[in-house]
Design an enzyme around this catalytic site. Structure first.
Site, PDB file in Angstrom:
ATOM      1  N   SER A  41      74.619  17.120  58.997  1.00  0.00           N
ATOM      2  CA  SER A  41      74.691  15.759  58.343  1.00  0.00           C
ATOM      3  C   SER A  41      73.689  14.758  59.176  1.00  0.00           C
ATOM      4  O   SER A  41      73.242  13.665  58.674  1.00  0.00           O
ATOM      5  CB  SER A  41      75.974  15.150  57.900  1.00  0.00           C
ATOM      6  OG  SER A  41      76.505  15.718  57.034  1.00  0.00           O
ATOM      7  N   VAL A  42      73.329  15.147  60.514  1.00  0.00           N
ATOM      8  CA  VAL A  42      72.285  14.335  60.935  1.00  0.00           C
ATOM      9  C   VAL A  42      71.057  14.358  60.210  1.00  0.00           C
ATOM     10  O   VAL A  42      70.209  13.511  60.509  1.00  0.00           O
ATOM     11  CB  VAL A  42      72.359  14.860  62.682  1.00  0.00           C
ATOM     12  CG1 VAL A  42      71.008  14.345  63.241  1.00  0.00           C
ATOM     13  CG2 VAL A  42      73.539  14.512  63.332  1.00  0.00           C
TER      14      VAL A  42
END
Length: 499
Positions: free
Chosen positions: A85-86
């Site tokens: 999710s970065v």
């Protein structure tokens, strides 16, 4: 049963870690970061890849762990990790670049861009801020998608998932803007919005608009494949420790590994340092766009959230700007921290299913804040798990009580015992799971959740009467745990029907 993070049962005393220090550590002067990581390594705790910078200058970087497990190859500073999710901040930037080019408005409805989109009132901004109310795509797939060929390894992406959405047309989980709820689905649709407006695949748009201009030559939205890719020799594979506590097993594949927008980007320490510097120096987009992206979203009732356009906002209004984001998917757990005004931060990338992530990140933050770091203790539950596998539950519980006395070297927790119990359940070790859950009740008799978990195991064993007693006890201790009350009511209904 509470929703739990996946538990990696790793026996920390097995010497399978490879010393990855040669030519992989750089630091400036008397460096507390280096001291901390070295002590972690000496105790057998691998820490993945880390880069720390201060005032825009790299202060420390290191690689410690395995890039692959078959064959065992060490990580290097150039290893490319799945960001999970970065990746969302790059999706946010892609939308911002379209805004800068005058091709999109944040308050434009998604339906005006994607005509088949089934909801009229959701805007691009709603999706950026995680307030759209659109349901989770993994849950939707679980309920509405079936493999045509059980022998085939499927890898689904946006197109397949969006088609399911359009066919099912699920109800929204809540009215747009009513509440904040983290949404991978929203960012999936944002990537498809970029593709529709730009006329380019999201992979190509990111490369041409963000990665190439910033010299992020080792960053890519990866077209996932299960096997090693000769075109990406530095790709990192996720892994975990097997249930037998001795073997390492791959933890890299998931059926939705080709979804773009919510994850799927691979990158390196150096490239992510370049990215944070580009944000600080406004070389990727003018400051006014970032100011809006780093302003928390606001709900319909006027309450602010703590999330912007793909970044978590850690600073309050008037304070020095601090943004960051975590990521977790298959074996990868990642974190990118950016103290924008001070130009300090760090990159933290792991692929071992998060074995030592919490302890390492806590140490990094403590050092950044000028506080003393702590080296974690060995977790009793991991040693206990190995003993259960090698011998039996009785010996495992005996070992638990022995190690519990050594508080200088070992630690235990209710949550970890609970996780161990469910892990045993998943491996059909029912009697062992019952033993662990019962031990947890004995150790934490006032905790409601211990009774709910024990009830789950009793129900699996077929002892509905004792299960009901434990579900009731859970709800008596904590009336907010409605899931336990629901289980009790269902069992009571079954008993009533038999009378």
């Amino acid at each position: 049963m509470k929703k739990l993070l996946k538990f990696s049962l790793t026996f920390l005393f097995v010497g399978f870690l490879i010393n990855c220090k040669d030519n992989k550590t750089t630091f400036e002067g008397n460096n507390t970061y280096a001291e901390f990581i070295e002590k972690m390594h000496e105790k057998g705790f691998s820490t993945g890849n880390i880069l720390v910078y201060e005032n825009g200058e790299i202060r420390y970087q290191n690689a410690d762990g395995l890039r692959t497990i078959d064959p065992k190859e060490p990580l290097s500073l150039s290893s490319q990790f799945r960001l999970a999710s970065v990746s969302k901040q790059f999706t946010g930037m892609a939308i911002m670049k379209l805004k800068e080019a005058g091709k999109i408005e944040y308050d434009q409805t998604v339906k005006s861009i994607l005509p088949r989109f089934p909801y009229d009132s959701i805007t691009v901004r709603h999706m950026l801020h995680h307030v759209s109310g659109i349901t989770d795509y993994e849950r939707l797939l679980a309920e509405n998608w079936k493999a045509e060929d059980s022998t085939k390894t499927y890898i689904l992406g946006n197109d397949e998932i969006i088609e399911v959405f359009y066919n099912v047309n699920p109800e929204l989980d809540f009215k747009p803007g009513e509440r904040w709820e983290y949404s991978n689905t929203g960012y999936l649709f944002l990537a498809s919005i970029v593709e529709k407006i730009s006329g380019k695949h999201f992979r190509d748009y990111l490369k041409e608009t963000i990665f190439e201009p910033l010299g992020m030559n080792n960053t890519v939205l990866y077209k996932y494949q299960v096997d090693p890719d000769p075109n990406m020799p530095n790709r990192v594979f996720g892994y975990e420790v097997a249930f037998d506590q001795t073997e390492l097993v791959i933890n890299d594949y998931n059926i939705v590994n080709d979804v773009r927008g919510d994850g799927g980007i691979y990158s390196t320490l150096e490239d992510l340092f370049k990215w944070n510097q580009a944000l600080v120096n406004h070389t990727i987009i003018p400051k006014k766009y970032l100011d809006e992206a780093w302003t928390p979203g606001v709900l319909n009732n006027g309450e602010p959230t703590t999330y912007g356009f793909g970044w978590g906002i850690q600073s309050k209004e008037g304070e020095p700007k601090v943004v960051n984001h975590s990521g977790g998917w298959v074996g990868f757990v990642t974190f990118l921290h950016n103290e924008v005004d001070a130009n300090n931060g760090f990159v933290f990338l792991t692929n071992d299913s998060g074995q030592n992530f919490r302890a390492t990140i806590k140490g990094l933050f403590n050092i950044m804040e000028g506080k003393p770091y702590e080296i974690p203790k060995y977790q009793i539950e991991r040693a206990m798990a190995k003993k259960i596998v090698e011998e039996n539950i009785d010996q495992g519980i005996k070992l638990y009580h022995e190690l519990k006395l050594d508080t200088t070297q070992y630690s235990t927790s209710e949550q970890r015992l609970n996780q161990l119990g469910y892990n045993l359940l998943q491996h059909d070790e029912l009697d062992a799971a019952l033993g662990v859950f019962k031990l947890n009740i004995e150790e934490y008799p006032t905790s409601a959740n211990t009774y709910d978990s024990y009830g789950d195991a009793l129900l699996a064993k077929g002892d509905s009467i004792e299960a009901l007693k434990n579900f009731r006890r859970c709800f008596e201790l904590d009336s907010t745990l409605g899931f336990s009350n629901e289980k009790a009511l269902k069992l009571e209904a079954v008993f009533d029907s038999k009378e």
